[in-house]
Design a protein around this motif. Structure first.
Motif: not given
Length: 116
Positions: A45-52, A61-71, A73-83
């Motif tokens: 992620y750090e090397r890419s220069g891309l948004p996380l 399907m998993l992304y949609k099942e976990m409703l991550l679209k809404d979640k 925005n409220t998660m830190s970068e660290e939480e997103q990377l751990k997920l």
């Protein structure tokens, strides 16, 4: 160069064909059998220069099942990377990782520009 894929993914198959047609050598890695670790994802992620968000398989399907679209925005970068490190099916694929470059997804024009 590391080519991270899910072999049943049609986009990954198309990307692999493209690499082979252009005689680009790579090391293949199955994203579910060998899921990227937190440390790998953080480094890429750090090397890419891309948004996380570009590292998430937003059409999966998993992304949609976990409703991550809404979640996300409220998660830190660290939480997103751990997920992302919990399940390869959450990670956008294919993923190209080279010393100074990381590509997520397969966009032929972008790959041609960066890899040829």
């Amino acid at each position: 160069m590391l080519f991270i894929e899910y072999p049943k993914c049609s986009t990954c198959q198309k990307a692999k064909r493209w690499l082979d047609e252009h005689n680009i050598t790579y090391t293949d890695r199955h994203i579910v059998e060998n899921n990227p670790s937190y440390d790998e994802l953080k480094q890429w992620y750090e090397r890419s220069g891309l948004p996380l968000k570009k590292f998430f398989n937003t059409s999966g399907m998993l992304y949609k099942e976990m409703l991550l679209k809404d979640k996300l925005n409220t998660m830190s970068e660290e939480e997103q990377l751990k997920l992302l490190a919990t399940n390869g099916m959450l990670v956008k694929r294919p993923l190209i990782v080279e010393d100074n470059m990381v590509l997520t997804g397969f966009k032929e024009a972008e790959w041609a520009e960066k890899l040829l």
